[in-house]
Design an enzyme around this catalytic site. Structure first.
Site, mmCIF file in Angstrom:
data_model
loop_
_atom_site.group_PDB
_atom_site.id
_atom_site.type_symbol
_atom_site.label_atom_id
_atom_site.label_comp_id
_atom_site.label_asym_id
_atom_site.label_seq_id
_atom_site.Cartn_x
_atom_site.Cartn_y
_atom_site.Cartn_z
ATOM 1 N N ASN A 124 -10.973 -0.469 0.711
ATOM 2 C CA ASN A 124 -9.199 -0.272 0.459
ATOM 3 C C ASN A 124 -8.292 -1.338 -1.328
ATOM 4 O O ASN A 124 -8.801 -2.019 -1.518
ATOM 5 C CB ASN A 124 -8.335 -1.270 1.216
ATOM 6 C CG ASN A 124 -6.958 -1.292 1.573
ATOM 7 O OD1 ASN A 124 -6.367 -0.680 0.920
ATOM 8 N ND2 ASN A 124 -6.041 -1.677 2.949
ATOM 9 N N HIS B 259 -3.259 6.684 3.167
ATOM 10 C CA HIS B 259 -4.322 5.806 2.921
ATOM 11 C C HIS B 259 -5.455 5.346 3.188
ATOM 12 O O HIS B 259 -5.713 5.758 4.450
ATOM 13 C CB HIS B 259 -2.944 4.585 3.083
ATOM 14 C CG HIS B 259 -3.503 3.183 2.891
ATOM 15 N ND1 HIS B 259 -3.629 3.339 1.520
ATOM 16 C CD2 HIS B 259 -3.249 2.535 3.182
ATOM 17 C CE1 HIS B 259 -3.965 1.460 1.085
ATOM 18 N NE2 HIS B 259 -3.615 0.930 2.543
ATOM 19 N N CYS C 273 1.316 -1.122 -0.292
ATOM 20 C CA CYS C 273 -0.285 0.155 -0.291
ATOM 21 C C CYS C 273 0.905 0.978 0.071
ATOM 22 O O CYS C 273 0.360 2.295 0.058
ATOM 23 C CB CYS C 273 -0.906 0.069 1.343
ATOM 24 S SG CYS C 273 -2.258 -1.721 1.342
HETATM 25 N N1 ACO Z 1 -18.664 -9.677 9.303
HETATM 26 C C1 ACO Z 1 -19.093 -10.283 10.179
HETATM 27 N N2 ACO Z 1 -18.231 -10.768 11.743
HETATM 28 C C2 ACO Z 1 -16.522 -10.297 11.367
HETATM 29 C C3 ACO Z 1 -16.463 -9.625 9.499
HETATM 30 C C4 ACO Z 1 -17.377 -9.860 9.165
HETATM 31 N N3 ACO Z 1 -16.688 -9.777 7.840
HETATM 32 N N4 ACO Z 1 -14.741 -10.331 9.712
HETATM 33 C C5 ACO Z 1 -14.354 -10.599 10.988
HETATM 34 N N5 ACO Z 1 -16.013 -10.768 12.274
HETATM 35 C C6 ACO Z 1 -15.528 -11.409 13.444
HETATM 36 C C7 ACO Z 1 -14.143 -12.240 13.875
HETATM 37 O O1 ACO Z 1 -14.269 -13.792 13.359
HETATM 38 C C8 ACO Z 1 -14.364 -12.216 15.226
HETATM 39 O O2 ACO Z 1 -15.212 -12.491 15.986
HETATM 40 P P1 ACO Z 1 -15.110 -13.688 16.980
HETATM 41 O O3 ACO Z 1 -14.889 -12.118 18.501
HETATM 42 O O4 ACO Z 1 -15.907 -14.268 17.225
HETATM 43 O O5 ACO Z 1 -13.601 -14.419 16.967
HETATM 44 C C9 ACO Z 1 -15.478 -11.108 15.693
HETATM 45 O O6 ACO Z 1 -15.438 -10.089 13.700
HETATM 46 C C10 ACO Z 1 -13.624 -9.158 15.748
HETATM 47 O O7 ACO Z 1 -12.650 -9.533 14.692
HETATM 48 P P2 ACO Z 1 -12.343 -8.892 14.501
HETATM 49 O O8 ACO Z 1 -10.282 -9.039 13.970
HETATM 50 O O9 ACO Z 1 -11.497 -8.656 16.448
HETATM 51 O O10 ACO Z 1 -12.449 -7.368 14.222
HETATM 52 P P3 ACO Z 1 -11.691 -6.273 14.236
HETATM 53 O O11 ACO Z 1 -12.903 -4.921 15.504
HETATM 54 O O12 ACO Z 1 -10.622 -6.648 14.754
HETATM 55 O O13 ACO Z 1 -11.732 -5.305 12.731
HETATM 56 C C11 ACO Z 1 -10.683 -5.237 11.010
HETATM 57 C C12 ACO Z 1 -11.333 -5.939 11.841
HETATM 58 C C13 ACO Z 1 -12.226 -4.129 10.329
HETATM 59 C C14 ACO Z 1 -10.072 -6.020 9.453
HETATM 60 C C15 ACO Z 1 -9.687 -4.390 11.467
HETATM 61 O O14 ACO Z 1 -8.842 -5.343 12.444
HETATM 62 C C16 ACO Z 1 -8.953 -3.563 10.553
HETATM 63 O O15 ACO Z 1 -9.581 -3.078 10.019
HETATM 64 N N6 ACO Z 1 -7.274 -3.467 11.017
HETATM 65 C C17 ACO Z 1 -6.604 -3.361 9.777
HETATM 66 C C18 ACO Z 1 -6.523 -3.993 8.217
HETATM 67 C C19 ACO Z 1 -6.129 -3.148 7.262
HETATM 68 O O16 ACO Z 1 -5.914 -1.644 7.586
HETATM 69 N N7 ACO Z 1 -5.852 -3.831 6.306
HETATM 70 C C20 ACO Z 1 -4.341 -2.759 5.614
HETATM 71 C C21 ACO Z 1 -3.655 -2.317 5.789
HETATM 72 S S1 ACO Z 1 -2.069 -2.655 5.046
HETATM 73 C C22 ACO Z 1 -3.009 -2.839 3.480
HETATM 74 O O17 ACO Z 1 -3.850 -1.852 2.743
HETATM 75 C C23 ACO Z 1 -2.284 -3.792 2.499
#
Ligand code: ACO
Length: 329
Positions: free
Chosen positions: A286, A256, A116
């Site tokens: 993203n 980003h 990214c």
């Molecule tokens: N729908 C419903 N539930 C979901 C989904 C979905 N799409 N995806 C995950 N869950 C569930 C998980 O299984 C988990 O369930 P559990 O508690 O029973 O295990 C629960 O939701 C919470 O999951 P987390 O991963 O803890 O959720 P979080 O609040 O961290 O949000 C997210 C997830 C949105 C991916 C967040 O962590 C995030 O944005 N991380 C950064 C990702 C990012 O920015 N990546 C790219 C940066 S680098 C680049 O751009 C390549």
């Protein structure tokens, strides 16, 4: 403040027409909801390339638009730097395919792999090439077809990504406009947190890899989130310090676009009010290194960036890589 050397003389973008809404994932059999995706990421829709649309076609379209705005003909381009995590072929580089489509026959063309952060890194590299006298007119393109590398059965990743391309023409600065500061960094000890585990040279594609679906993106979302907030804050400080500016001097912040919560945390750290932050993650998700050039092109088109505007870019991606830049338009 240093005298700028490299200037962005034209920008362009390319977005596939097909729109995928959050509600569409349920129809694909995924256990997710619009409410979950919006609350956790801020994403409502993303664009998905249709059959025949490729990293090359999107990148070439964005580049053509940037060249039109800069008033540059294909034969004038000395270098094409393409940032992509989704090359159309593993060999040769997709940049040369874009070169052929554009007819930029006298350019040198190559890809860079910095996930990214790649477009911001590409701009810094373009500036270095200008300083070294290796090129006068450069195309810095980011083109990403993430729909081809996400696992559409993995709800924790596939809802986050989309396809797009953005580009800028970089030329020698005039009238003190251009790149005022830049910063680049990476940390390979964190590589496993966001990766495509297999299907590369170390463990080539095999039936086992296909069965395990381990050639698709795997991400530890929580850890990526934590590191990206910290690294984007550092990158923001470094670019502002380098330009001898503070958040108050920034007319528009273009971070980003991965997650609205990361964007808000970074803006808060830099003391930049949300009115001065460009946000389109809700519409496109993203799109990896394409997020910043796509947002910049939209910001210029809508008048939010104009002559005299001071703009801050901050990126973070797999690797991890992170970087930033202050540009005076
Ligand atoms: N729908 C419903 N539930 C979901 C989904 C979905 N799409 N995806 C995950 N869950 C569930 C998980 O299984 C988990 O369930 P559990 O508690 O029973 O295990 C629960 O939701 C919470 O999951 P987390 O991963 O803890 O959720 P979080 O609040 O961290 O949000 C997210 C997830 C949105 C991916 C967040 O962590 C995030 O944005 N991380 C950064 C990702 C990012 O920015 N990546 C790219 C940066 S680098 C680049 O751009 C390549």
């Amino acid at each position: 403040m240093k005298r700028p050397i490299a200037y962005l003389s034209g920008t362009g973008r390319s977005l596939p027409e097909t729109v995928l809404h959050n509600a569409d994932f349920a129809a694909m059999g995924l256990e997710t909801s619009d409410a979950w995706i919006v609350e956790r990421s801020g994403i409502r829709t993303r664009r998905i390339a249709k059959k025949g649309e490729s990293t090359t076609s999107m990148g070439a379209e964005a580049a053509r638009r940037a060249m039109e705005k800069a008033g540059v003909a294909p034969g004038e381009v000395d270098a094409i730097i393409l940032s992509t995590a989704t090359p159309d072929r593993l060999l040769p580089a997709t940049a040369v395919e874009i070169q052929a489509v554009l007819g930029a026959t006298r350019a040198v063309a190559f890809d860079i792999a910095a996930a990214c952060s790649g477009w911001v890194f590409g701009l810094a590299l373009a500036e270095s090439m200008l300083i070294a006298g290796q090129a006068e007119t450069l195309l810095v393109i980011a083109s990403e077809k993430l729909s081809s590398i996400v696992d559409w059965t993995d709800r924790s990743t596939c809802v986050l990504f989309g396809d797009a391309a953005g580009a800028a023409v970089v030329q020698r600065s005039k009238q003190h406009r251009g790149i005022l500061s830049s910063f680049m960094r990476s940390d390979g000890t964190l590589a496993d947190l966001l990766q495509r585990p297999h299907g590369g040279a170390k463990t080539p594609m095999s039936e086992q890899v296909l069965r395990d679906r381990s050639h698709f993106i795997r991400m530890n979302g929580r850890e990526v989130f934590r590191h990206s907030v910290r690294s984007m804050a550092e990158a923001t400080d470094r670019a502002l310090d380098g330009a001898r500016l503070t958040g108050r001097d920034i007319d528009l912040f273009i971070p980003h676009q991965a997650n609205i919560r990361i964007i808000e945390a970074t803006a808060k750290h830099a003391n930049i009010p949300l009115e001065k932050v460009f946000i389109n993650v809700d519409r496109y998700g993203n799109t990896s290194s394409a997020t910043i050039p796509v947002a910049l092109d939209e910001a210029i088109e809508s008048g939010r960036v104009h002559e005299g505007s001071t703009v801050l870019f901050v990126a973070f991606g797999a690797g991890f890589t992170w970087g930033s830049m202050v540009v005076r338009f």
